[in-house]
Design a protein around this motif. Structure first.
Motif, PDB file in Angstrom:
ATOM      1  N   ARG A   1      19.224 -41.930  64.683  1.00 26.03           N
ATOM      2  CA  ARG A   1      19.433 -41.690  66.053  1.00 26.03           C
ATOM      3  C   ARG A   1      19.775 -43.268  66.711  1.00 26.03           C
ATOM      4  O   ARG A   1      18.901 -43.966  66.959  1.00 26.03           O
ATOM      5  N   GLU A   2      21.094 -43.163  67.297  1.00 23.03           N
ATOM      6  CA  GLU A   2      21.369 -44.519  67.993  1.00 23.03           C
ATOM      7  C   GLU A   2      21.144 -44.241  69.307  1.00 23.03           C
ATOM      8  O   GLU A   2      21.701 -43.515  70.301  1.00 23.03           O
ATOM      9  N   GLU A   3      20.033 -45.077  69.934  1.00 23.34           N
ATOM     10  CA  GLU A   3      19.625 -45.087  71.276  1.00 23.34           C
ATOM     11  C   GLU A   3      20.121 -46.176  72.164  1.00 23.34           C
ATOM     12  O   GLU A   3      20.223 -47.624  71.889  1.00 23.34           O
ATOM     13  N   HIS A   4      20.427 -45.598  73.584  1.00 23.73           N
ATOM     14  CA  HIS A   4      20.735 -46.640  74.533  1.00 23.73           C
ATOM     15  C   HIS A   4      19.683 -47.003  75.398  1.00 23.73           C
ATOM     16  O   HIS A   4      19.374 -45.779  75.898  1.00 23.73           O
ATOM     17  N   ILE A   5      18.988 -47.865  75.566  1.00 24.38           N
ATOM     18  CA  ILE A   5      17.719 -47.942  76.214  1.00 24.38           C
ATOM     19  C   ILE A   5      17.828 -48.225  77.640  1.00 24.38           C
ATOM     20  O   ILE A   5      18.558 -49.402  77.898  1.00 24.38           O
ATOM     21  N   PHE A   6      17.195 -47.780  78.567  1.00 21.99           N
ATOM     22  CA  PHE A   6      16.923 -48.209  80.058  1.00 21.99           C
ATOM     23  C   PHE A   6      15.723 -48.297  80.553  1.00 21.99           C
ATOM     24  O   PHE A   6      14.651 -47.734  79.973  1.00 21.99           O
ATOM     25  N   ASP A   7      15.492 -49.216  81.526  1.00 23.85           N
ATOM     26  CA  ASP A   7      14.324 -49.576  82.071  1.00 23.85           C
ATOM     27  C   ASP A   7      13.880 -48.148  82.981  1.00 23.85           C
ATOM     28  O   ASP A   7      14.599 -47.619  83.469  1.00 23.85           O
TER      29      ASP A   7
ATOM     30  N   LEU B   1      18.681 -52.060  78.728  1.00 21.29           N
ATOM     31  CA  LEU B   1      17.996 -52.993  78.185  1.00 21.29           C
ATOM     32  C   LEU B   1      18.341 -53.649  76.991  1.00 21.29           C
ATOM     33  O   LEU B   1      18.229 -54.719  76.344  1.00 21.29           O
ATOM     34  N   GLY B   2      19.092 -52.508  75.873  1.00 22.91           N
ATOM     35  CA  GLY B   2      19.345 -52.813  74.776  1.00 22.91           C
ATOM     36  C   GLY B   2      19.578 -51.338  74.026  1.00 22.91           C
ATOM     37  O   GLY B   2      19.535 -50.510  74.329  1.00 22.91           O
ATOM     38  N   ARG B   3      19.444 -51.447  72.557  1.00 24.87           N
ATOM     39  CA  ARG B   3      19.920 -50.397  71.865  1.00 24.87           C
ATOM     40  C   ARG B   3      18.663 -50.402  70.602  1.00 24.87           C
ATOM     41  O   ARG B   3      17.918 -51.281  70.242  1.00 24.87           O
ATOM     42  N   ARG B   4      18.575 -49.135  69.952  1.00 24.85           N
ATOM     43  CA  ARG B   4      17.548 -48.900  68.712  1.00 24.85           C
ATOM     44  C   ARG B   4      18.226 -47.963  67.892  1.00 24.85           C
ATOM     45  O   ARG B   4      18.643 -46.844  68.384  1.00 24.85           O
ATOM     46  N   GLY B   5      18.091 -48.132  66.644  1.00 21.36           N
ATOM     47  CA  GLY B   5      18.449 -47.228  65.541  1.00 21.36           C
ATOM     48  C   GLY B   5      17.042 -46.697  64.999  1.00 21.36           C
ATOM     49  O   GLY B   5      16.250 -47.216  64.260  1.00 21.36           O
ATOM     50  N   VAL B   6      17.062 -45.459  64.969  1.00 21.61           N
ATOM     51  CA  VAL B   6      15.741 -44.717  64.300  1.00 21.61           C
ATOM     52  C   VAL B   6      16.112 -43.660  63.421  1.00 21.61           C
ATOM     53  O   VAL B   6      16.825 -42.788  63.550  1.00 21.61           O
ATOM     54  N   VAL B   7      15.518 -43.756  62.119  1.00 19.18           N
ATOM     55  CA  VAL B   7      15.925 -43.003  61.278  1.00 19.18           C
ATOM     56  C   VAL B   7      15.088 -41.543  61.497  1.00 19.18           C
ATOM     57  O   VAL B   7      14.027 -41.095  61.915  1.00 19.18           O
ATOM     58  N   VAL B   8      16.227 -40.401  61.299  1.00 17.06           N
ATOM     59  CA  VAL B   8      15.543 -38.906  61.398  1.00 17.06           C
ATOM     60  C   VAL B   8      15.911 -38.229  60.434  1.00 17.06           C
ATOM     61  O   VAL B   8      15.566 -37.029  60.119  1.00 17.06           O
TER      62      VAL B   8
ATOM     63  N   ASP C   1      13.080 -51.736  72.937  1.00 20.83           N
ATOM     64  CA  ASP C   1      14.373 -52.746  72.279  1.00 20.83           C
ATOM     65  C   ASP C   1      13.606 -53.667  71.590  1.00 20.83           C
ATOM     66  O   ASP C   1      12.459 -53.867  71.280  1.00 20.83           O
ATOM     67  N   ALA C   2      14.625 -54.690  71.136  1.00 25.04           N
ATOM     68  CA  ALA C   2      14.223 -55.555  70.163  1.00 25.04           C
ATOM     69  C   ALA C   2      13.328 -56.928  70.757  1.00 25.04           C
ATOM     70  O   ALA C   2      12.597 -57.431  70.019  1.00 25.04           O
ATOM     71  N   ALA C   3      13.180 -56.786  72.064  1.00 26.69           N
ATOM     72  CA  ALA C   3      12.160 -57.619  72.702  1.00 26.69           C
ATOM     73  C   ALA C   3      10.811 -57.254  73.233  1.00 26.69           C
ATOM     74  O   ALA C   3      10.130 -57.936  73.635  1.00 26.69           O
ATOM     75  N   GLY C   4      10.775 -56.037  72.615  1.00 31.41           N
ATOM     76  CA  GLY C   4       9.357 -55.201  72.948  1.00 31.41           C
ATOM     77  C   GLY C   4       9.170 -54.459  74.313  1.00 31.41           C
ATOM     78  O   GLY C   4       8.241 -53.826  74.768  1.00 31.41           O
ATOM     79  N   ARG C   5      10.472 -54.346  75.058  1.00 31.68           N
ATOM     80  CA  ARG C   5      10.425 -54.038  76.436  1.00 31.68           C
ATOM     81  C   ARG C   5      10.304 -52.467  76.001  1.00 31.68           C
ATOM     82  O   ARG C   5      11.380 -51.851  75.458  1.00 31.68           O
ATOM     83  N   GLU C   6       9.699 -51.618  76.890  1.00 37.23           N
ATOM     84  CA  GLU C   6       9.442 -50.166  76.717  1.00 37.23           C
ATOM     85  C   GLU C   6      10.425 -49.418  77.872  1.00 37.23           C
ATOM     86  O   GLU C   6      10.891 -50.185  78.998  1.00 37.23           O
ATOM     87  N   GLY C   7      11.002 -48.351  77.477  1.00 36.43           N
ATOM     88  CA  GLY C   7      12.077 -47.656  78.016  1.00 36.43           C
ATOM     89  C   GLY C   7      12.347 -46.360  77.891  1.00 36.43           C
ATOM     90  O   GLY C   7      11.546 -45.662  76.923  1.00 36.43           O
ATOM     91  N   ILE C   8      13.197 -45.769  78.409  1.00 35.98           N
ATOM     92  CA  ILE C   8      13.833 -44.517  78.118  1.00 35.98           C
ATOM     93  C   ILE C   8      15.234 -44.437  77.764  1.00 35.98           C
ATOM     94  O   ILE C   8      15.921 -45.370  78.326  1.00 35.98           O
ATOM     95  N   ALA C   9      15.602 -43.474  76.828  1.00 32.36           N
ATOM     96  CA  ALA C   9      16.977 -43.774  76.022  1.00 32.36           C
ATOM     97  C   ALA C   9      17.830 -42.628  76.341  1.00 32.36           C
ATOM     98  O   ALA C   9      17.334 -41.437  76.211  1.00 32.36           O
ATOM     99  N   ALA C  10      19.214 -42.580  76.146  1.00 31.34           N
ATOM    100  CA  ALA C  10      20.068 -41.657  75.804  1.00 31.34           C
ATOM    101  C   ALA C  10      20.783 -42.153  74.453  1.00 31.34           C
ATOM    102  O   ALA C  10      20.667 -43.050  73.989  1.00 31.34           O
ATOM    103  N   ALA C  11      20.614 -41.107  73.480  1.00 30.11           N
ATOM    104  CA  ALA C  11      20.925 -41.201  72.440  1.00 30.11           C
ATOM    105  C   ALA C  11      21.648 -40.316  71.466  1.00 30.11           C
ATOM    106  O   ALA C  11      21.923 -38.936  72.102  1.00 30.11           O
ATOM    107  N   MET C  12      22.162 -40.354  70.326  1.00 29.28           N
ATOM    108  CA  MET C  12      22.983 -39.482  69.577  1.00 29.28           C
ATOM    109  C   MET C  12      22.749 -39.663  68.128  1.00 29.28           C
ATOM    110  O   MET C  12      22.769 -40.982  67.978  1.00 29.28           O
TER     111      MET C  12
END
Length: 340
Positions: free
Chosen positions: A281-287, A294-301, A263-274
């Motif tokens: 790839r729009e990710e929702h991140i979980f501890d 935890l938050g979200r992340r957008g990664v270019v695919v 996430d944006a605070a640097g916390r590592e996690g596992i995500a569900a994404a589409m």
């Protein structure tokens, strides 16, 4: 599109457990998704400039002048999505609950990064954000305070001169201001506590809620995924509704598990994404241990669609803290009237 196919086939690194076998046994046959037409993306920063975003960190699609809505497709649980979202559902009630009362405020503290466009230039704006939202549901009395952080270049580009204003203001907390009024939005898009605490607690009903008035335009599953994000960002669902949301999210076609995210605070996690129509790839991140959101992340695919190198992070957020307060800070005009 080889990268896209590969990323969509990610499987969770979490080993299967007995509590997931029942879910896997109920998997239904897949359904072909209709071809995706042209789409239109609305920038997030325009909403944030005024205060509260209706859906934070994800693309928002226009509702006007769209095809008639259709019922949601049959429930299909993909194993990859079940492995993370079912655990998030199971852990939804493992932490002490907040019980805000009418007259109080839910306070959300976050850190985010999103793209900003101006005069044909684009860069990544970063900021800390704290917002006080009334429990009753009206955003009229919401209060927002933001602090800009040092901006970053958009992947593959240089930092443009237009970003200099943000650089000059970085690290200086802004004054509390009135949050934007989103009370005009459709009832089914509300994410305030008064509304979400009445949402369904069973999977099928929650899924119908996510697909409410979604048109059959080829983007219906991605828009449902957006609405999941709208119920996670600056929103607090009671445990029963939260668990139902995660179970329903696991049934959206195209949702997969991403084994490693941050996430944006640097916390590592596992995500569900589409993967979005924009090649992100729009990710929702979980501890990984508690399965707290935890938050979200957008990664270019897709480099062509996103206009950025594959693997680039073009958006992110971190939900740092959610609390309850009896009052919100006075905005400047309120304080002035009070002193007069």
């Amino acid at each position: 599109m080889d990268e896209l196919a590969q990323l969509n086939n990610f499987r969770s690194e979490v080993p299967p457990q007995e509590d997931l076998r029942g879910e896997a046994e109920r998997l239904m046959a897949g359904m072909s998704a209709p071809a995706r037409p042209d789409f239109r993306r609305i920038g997030l920063r325009a909403a944030l400039a005024g205060g509260l975003a209706a859906v934070a960190g994800v693309a928002v699609f226009l509702v006007q002048s769209r095809p008639a809505p259709v019922p949601p497709p049959p429930m299909i649980r993909t194993v990859a999505a079940v492995e993370v979202l079912s655990r998030a559902a199971a852990h939804a009630g493992s932490r002490p609950e907040l019980h805000p009362r009418p007259g109080q405020f839910l306070v959300y503290e976050s850190q985010s990064m999103d793209s900003t466009e101006s005069d044909g230039q684009i860069w990544l704006s970063r900021y800390k954000r704290k917002i006080w939202l009334p429990v009753e549901g009206s955003s009229v009395n919401g209060v927002l305070q933001e602090e800009l952080l040092t901006p970053l270049p958009y992947p593959g580009r240089a930092l443009p001169p237009q970003a200099q204003a943000e650089q000059a203001r970085a690290g200086k907390p802004g004054r509390p201001q009135r949050a934007a009024d989103f009370d005009h939005r459709a009832e089914f898009l509300r994410n305030d506590y008064a509304y979400v605490s009445r949402l369904p607690t069973d999977t099928e009903a929650m899924r119908r809620h996510l697909y409410t008035q979604v048109p059959n335009d080829g983007l219906q599953d991605y828009e449902a995924w957006n609405r999941v994000g709208g119920l996670l960002a600056e929103s607090y669902l009671p445990a029963a509704q939260r668990a139902a949301l995660f179970r329903a999210a696991a049934t959206i076609p195209g949702v997969v598990t991403v084994k490693e995210s941050q996430d944006a605070a640097g916390r590592e996690g596992i995500a569900a994404a589409m993967v979005s129509p924009n090649g992100v790839r729009e990710e929702h991140i979980f501890d990984r241990k508690t399965y707290d959101y935890l938050g979200r992340r957008g990664v270019v695919v897709d480099a062509k669609l996103a206009d950025a190198p594959v693997g680039s992070v073009v958006s992110s957020s971190a939900q740092v803290k959610v609390s309850v307060a009896d009052s919100a800070p006075l905005v400047e005009e309120t304080a002035r009237r009070g002193s007069g």
